[in-house]
Enzyme design. Structure first.
Site, PDB file in Angstrom:
ATOM      1  N   HIS A  78       0.827  -1.205   0.000  1.00 46.82           N
ATOM      2  CA  HIS A  78       0.000   0.000   0.000  1.00 46.82           C
ATOM      3  C   HIS A  78       0.867   1.263   0.000  1.00 46.82           C
ATOM      4  O   HIS A  78       0.610   2.201  -0.767  1.00 46.82           O
ATOM      5  CB  HIS A  78      -0.899  -0.026   1.239  1.00 46.82           C
ATOM      6  CG  HIS A  78      -1.706   1.213   1.458  1.00 46.82           C
ATOM      7  ND1 HIS A  78      -2.984   1.364   0.977  1.00 46.82           N
ATOM      8  CD2 HIS A  78      -1.411   2.363   2.125  1.00 46.82           C
ATOM      9  CE1 HIS A  78      -3.452   2.549   1.341  1.00 46.82           C
ATOM     10  NE2 HIS A  78      -2.514   3.189   2.028  1.00 46.82           N
ATOM     11  N   GLU A  79       1.911   1.290   0.831  1.00 46.55           N
ATOM     12  CA  GLU A  79       2.770   2.471   0.911  1.00 46.55           C
ATOM     13  C   GLU A  79       3.525   2.687  -0.397  1.00 46.55           C
ATOM     14  O   GLU A  79       3.761   3.834  -0.806  1.00 46.55           O
ATOM     15  CB  GLU A  79       3.750   2.351   2.078  1.00 46.55           C
ATOM     16  CG  GLU A  79       3.103   2.190   3.454  1.00 46.55           C
ATOM     17  CD  GLU A  79       2.079   3.267   3.771  1.00 46.55           C
ATOM     18  OE1 GLU A  79       2.189   4.395   3.232  1.00 46.55           O
ATOM     19  OE2 GLU A  79       1.144   2.987   4.545  1.00 46.55           O
ATOM     20  N   HIS A  93      -5.724   7.547  -1.888  1.00 42.87           N
ATOM     21  CA  HIS A  93      -6.577   6.458  -1.427  1.00 42.87           C
ATOM     22  C   HIS A  93      -7.796   6.314  -2.338  1.00 42.87           C
ATOM     23  O   HIS A  93      -8.351   7.298  -2.831  1.00 42.87           O
ATOM     24  CB  HIS A  93      -7.041   6.715   0.009  1.00 42.87           C
ATOM     25  CG  HIS A  93      -5.939   6.568   1.013  1.00 42.87           C
ATOM     26  ND1 HIS A  93      -5.630   7.552   1.906  1.00 42.87           N
ATOM     27  CD2 HIS A  93      -5.077   5.546   1.250  1.00 42.87           C
ATOM     28  CE1 HIS A  93      -4.620   7.146   2.666  1.00 42.87           C
ATOM     29  NE2 HIS A  93      -4.268   5.937   2.285  1.00 42.87           N
TER      30      HIS A  93
END
Length: 345
Positions: A196-197, A206
């Site tokens: 995700h990062e 997001h």
């Protein structure tokens, strides 16, 4: 002394099991909330004043962090001051192409990695986190055109280091930021979080902040922690990575992210909680990433032909990776601007 309150949030979680029994549903929610303690852990100072800035043309609440970056009420996506603006007027959804060095300091600026390659340096990670980091690299490289290269003397790179937090958490700056970019990981960070990062490092916001999100999910604002409401803002100007909303995206918050009462903050349109996040990118993540980041060119050949490329139009909507010609030059669309490629002819 300032009062501090510990805010526990889930970055990438969903439902543990989906069975038509109340007991199973209860256990699923319980497991979700227990996992929340480890997923994302951040401290919000109750006396800190949030200020309004503009990001990609939208008003957002931000706070200045100790490292000089700005976060959205504790978001894991960090912004630099030159990515924010004091008014919406500094952002143009379809800016006119300019010369190669023009527009670098425009408010809301987000830039992608050249040659589809993230250049990185590692500092102070444990062997276990390094192992999870490698799994995350492998997930992106095995399914997309994105590559990773350890820094030698490159001026654009991201530093991947430990945040010191004893948790499965992470924060990351958005897009390419010269030598300032970073990914900071908790001492128990897993690939679920790291993947995700890396998405933030690639320039992605997001998923639940997309302008079209209300056609696919319900945001239950009554269940969101007061200091985290701005995490669920809707961006009307962000350049979309994929053509449709993706509940399974690695950039999607889980159903219990920032819940203040144990009830879901996000559900699908039927009121169901979202699937549990996995250590993988979705099919639409792959499709969108490959449209933005084409295969890297190591051949030394000319892949930047102006032939057949249409001229820029002020009335057309462009996506990241699109190319146009303008006043005798070739340009490629970045997240918030046009990058000069070369002169034509």
């Amino acid at each position: 002394m300032k009062r501090r309150k510990r805010i526990l949030a889930i970055a990438l979680m969903g439902m543990v099991c989906i069975l038509p029994f109340a007991a199973c549903e209860k256990d699923a929610v319980s497991n979700e909330l227990e996992t929340a303690v480890d997923e994302v852990e951040t401290v919000v100072d109750q006396e800190t004043q949030f200020i309004t800035k503009y990001f990609l043309g939208d008003a957002v609440k931000v706070r200045l962090e100790e490292d000089g970056t700005y976060s959205l009420a504790g978001s894991d996506a960090r912004l630099f001051e030159d990515q924010l603006a004091d008014s919406p007027d500094s952002f143009e959804e379809n800016p006119e192409p300019q010369d190669s060095q023009a527009g670098l300091g425009l408010g809301g600026g987000v830039r992608k990695w050249p040659n589809s390659t993230i250049v990185y340096r590692i500092s102070g990670l444990s062997s276990s986190v390094r192992s999870e980091l490698q799994k995350s690299f492998d997930e992106w490289t095995s399914k997309t055109n994105v590559r990773f290269k350890e820094r030698t003397n490159e001026s654009n790179y991201v530093t991947i280091s430990s945040s010191g937090s004893n948790s499965n958490s992470g924060v990351a700056t958005l897009g390419v930021n010269g030598s300032r970019g970073f990914i900071r990981l908790g001492t128990r960070a897993t690939a679920v979080v790291i993947i995700h990062e890396i998405g933030h490092t690639l320039g992605y916001i997001h998923e639940q902040n997309r302008r079209d999100r209300d056609d696919f999910i319900i945001i239950n604002f009554e269940n969101i922690q007061n200091n985290a409401v701005d995490q669920f803002y809707k961006s009307n100007s962000a350049t979309l990575v994929t053509s449709q909303f993706d509940i399974n995206s690695t950039m999607m918050y889980g159903s219990y992210t920032f819940s203040k009462n144990g009830r879901p903050t996000i559900t699908d349109l039927n009121g169901n909680v979202l699937p549990r996040r996995q250590a993988r990118i979705s099919s639409l993540d792959i499709q969108g990433t490959n449209s933005i980041y084409p295969p890297a060119d190591d051949t030394g050949g000319d892949t930047n032909s102006c032939d057949g490329v249409e001229a820029w139009s002020p009335s057309k909507r462009y996506f990241v990776g699109d190319r146009v010609t303008y006043r005798g030059s070739l340009y490629e669309r970045d997240f918030t601007r046009w990058n000069f490629i070369k002169r034509c002819g």
